[in-house]
Design a protein around this motif. Structure first.
Motif, PDB file in Angstrom:
ATOM      1  N   LEU A  45       0.833  -1.190   0.000  1.00 29.31           N
ATOM      2  CA  LEU A  45       0.000   0.000   0.000  1.00 29.31           C
ATOM      3  C   LEU A  45       0.873   1.246   0.000  1.00 29.31           C
ATOM      4  CD1 LEU A  45      -2.657  -0.966   2.710  1.00 29.31           C
ATOM      5  CD2 LEU A  45      -2.912  -1.042   0.230  1.00 29.31           C
ATOM      6  N   GLY A  46       0.351   2.322  -0.577  1.00 34.44           N
ATOM      7  CA  GLY A  46       1.058   3.584  -0.571  1.00 34.44           C
ATOM      8  C   GLY A  46       0.174   4.679  -1.121  1.00 34.44           C
ATOM      9  N   ASP A  47       0.739   5.876  -1.203  1.00 26.57           N
ATOM     10  CA  ASP A  47      -0.047   7.006  -1.686  1.00 26.57           C
ATOM     11  C   ASP A  47       0.418   7.499  -3.052  1.00 26.57           C
ATOM     12  OD1 ASP A  47       2.351   8.096  -0.914  1.00 26.57           O
ATOM     13  OD2 ASP A  47       1.501   9.584   0.449  1.00 26.57           O
ATOM     14  N   ARG A  48       1.258   6.708  -3.748  1.00 25.77           N
ATOM     15  CA  ARG A  48       1.738   7.081  -5.087  1.00 25.77           C
ATOM     16  C   ARG A  48       1.614   5.890  -6.042  1.00 25.77           C
ATOM     17  NH1 ARG A  48       4.698  11.691  -3.644  1.00 25.77           N
ATOM     18  NH2 ARG A  48       5.787  11.503  -1.693  1.00 25.77           N
ATOM     19  N   ASN A  49       1.465   6.194  -7.321  1.00 23.11           N
ATOM     20  CA  ASN A  49       1.460   5.176  -8.382  1.00 23.11           C
ATOM     21  C   ASN A  49       0.556   3.977  -8.073  1.00 23.11           C
ATOM     22  OD1 ASN A  49       3.412   6.711  -9.792  1.00 23.11           O
ATOM     23  ND2 ASN A  49       5.007   5.798  -8.512  1.00 23.11           N
ATOM     24  N   PRO A  50      -0.751   4.203  -7.897  1.00 18.99           N
ATOM     25  CA  PRO A  50      -1.637   3.085  -7.569  1.00 18.99           C
ATOM     26  C   PRO A  50      -1.859   2.139  -8.745  1.00 18.99           C
ATOM     27  CG  PRO A  50      -2.922   5.041  -8.006  1.00 18.99           C
ATOM     28  CD  PRO A  50      -1.471   5.467  -8.035  1.00 18.99           C
ATOM     29  N   VAL A  51      -2.155   0.901  -8.422  1.00 18.94           N
ATOM     30  CA  VAL A  51      -2.612  -0.056  -9.425  1.00 18.94           C
ATOM     31  C   VAL A  51      -3.995   0.421  -9.842  1.00 18.94           C
ATOM     32  CG1 VAL A  51      -3.362  -2.435  -9.791  1.00 18.94           C
ATOM     33  CG2 VAL A  51      -1.296  -1.971  -8.458  1.00 18.94           C
ATOM     34  N   THR A  52      -4.215   0.569 -11.137  1.00 15.67           N
ATOM     35  CA  THR A  52      -5.487   1.109 -11.611  1.00 15.67           C
ATOM     36  C   THR A  52      -6.390   0.063 -12.257  1.00 15.67           C
ATOM     37  OG1 THR A  52      -4.473   1.759 -13.701  1.00 15.67           O
ATOM     38  CG2 THR A  52      -4.530   3.423 -11.946  1.00 15.67           C
ATOM     39  N   SER A  53      -5.851  -1.122 -12.533  1.00 20.65           N
ATOM     40  CA  SER A  53      -6.654  -2.152 -13.167  1.00 20.65           C
ATOM     41  C   SER A  53      -6.058  -3.520 -12.850  1.00 20.65           C
ATOM     42  CB  SER A  53      -6.680  -1.930 -14.679  1.00 20.65           C
ATOM     43  OG  SER A  53      -7.510  -2.865 -15.296  1.00 20.65           O
ATOM     44  N   VAL A  54      -6.917  -4.475 -12.568  1.00 25.10           N
ATOM     45  CA  VAL A  54      -6.503  -5.859 -12.321  1.00 25.10           C
ATOM     46  C   VAL A  54      -7.468  -6.756 -13.073  1.00 25.10           C
ATOM     47  CG1 VAL A  54      -6.209  -7.670 -10.594  1.00 25.10           C
ATOM     48  CG2 VAL A  54      -5.602  -5.329 -10.024  1.00 25.10           C
ATOM     49  N   ASP A  55      -6.936  -7.766 -13.725  1.00 24.35           N
ATOM     50  CA  ASP A  55      -7.794  -8.736 -14.403  1.00 24.35           C
ATOM     51  C   ASP A  55      -7.146 -10.108 -14.267  1.00 24.35           C
ATOM     52  OD1 ASP A  55      -9.916  -9.797 -15.824  1.00 24.35           O
ATOM     53  OD2 ASP A  55      -9.672  -8.450 -17.521  1.00 24.35           O
ATOM     54  N   PHE A  56      -7.877 -11.127 -14.566  1.00 23.71           N
ATOM     55  CA  PHE A  56      -7.383 -12.499 -14.525  1.00 23.71           C
ATOM     56  C   PHE A  56      -7.644 -13.110 -15.897  1.00 23.71           C
ATOM     57  CE2 PHE A  56      -6.538 -12.715 -10.043  1.00 23.71           C
ATOM     58  CZ  PHE A  56      -7.291 -11.656  -9.547  1.00 23.71           C
TER      59      PHE A  56
END
Length: 126
Positions: A82-93
């Motif tokens: 976790l953090g406050d920069r560069n978030p993951v914006t999409s996840v798929d399988f």
């Protein structure tokens, strides 16, 4: 040939106020509305073992659900930071009929088959 699996992580990309993530370590998350900061998932990984876990592996937190629950195979856990920069914006399988060496164009992955040892399709988190 691949087929997309419309699935999402068992935890939200940003945890709501008062929600304690179900992880091996846990993480305190605050809400911007209360003047504090909100943390988002920055990185994803996997932990694979022959024994139940997940094991403690700083700085990662891991979902406590094995991706092979009920189907056998290796114990595989999805981890995140976790953090406050560069978030993951999409996840798929994505499911394939055979093992893959590279992620689909434009995506990142760990290259771990989330169903290793369970048989059937090869499923990757991208």
């Amino acid at each position: 040939m691949s087929s997309l699996i419309g699935a999402a992580l068992a935890c939200p990309a940003v945890a709501p106020l008062g929600h304690e993530p179900r992880t091996a370590r846990g993480a305190e998350i605050h809400n911007k509305a209360n003047g504090a900061f909100q943390m988002a998932i920055q990185q994803l990984t996997n932990q694979v073992d022959d024994n139940p876990g997940p094991g403690y592996q700083p700085p990662w937190d891991f979902l406590l659900v094995d991706t092979n629950t009920g189907v056998g195979g290796k114990y595989i856990y999805i981890g995140y930071t976790l953090g406050d920069r560069n978030p993951v914006t999409s996840v798929d399988f994505i499911a394939y009929d055979e093992a893959q060496r590279n992620p689909p164009p434009g995506w990142h992955w760990t290259g771990q088959d989330l169903k290793e040892g369970a048989g059937g399709k090869f499923i990757y988190m991208v």
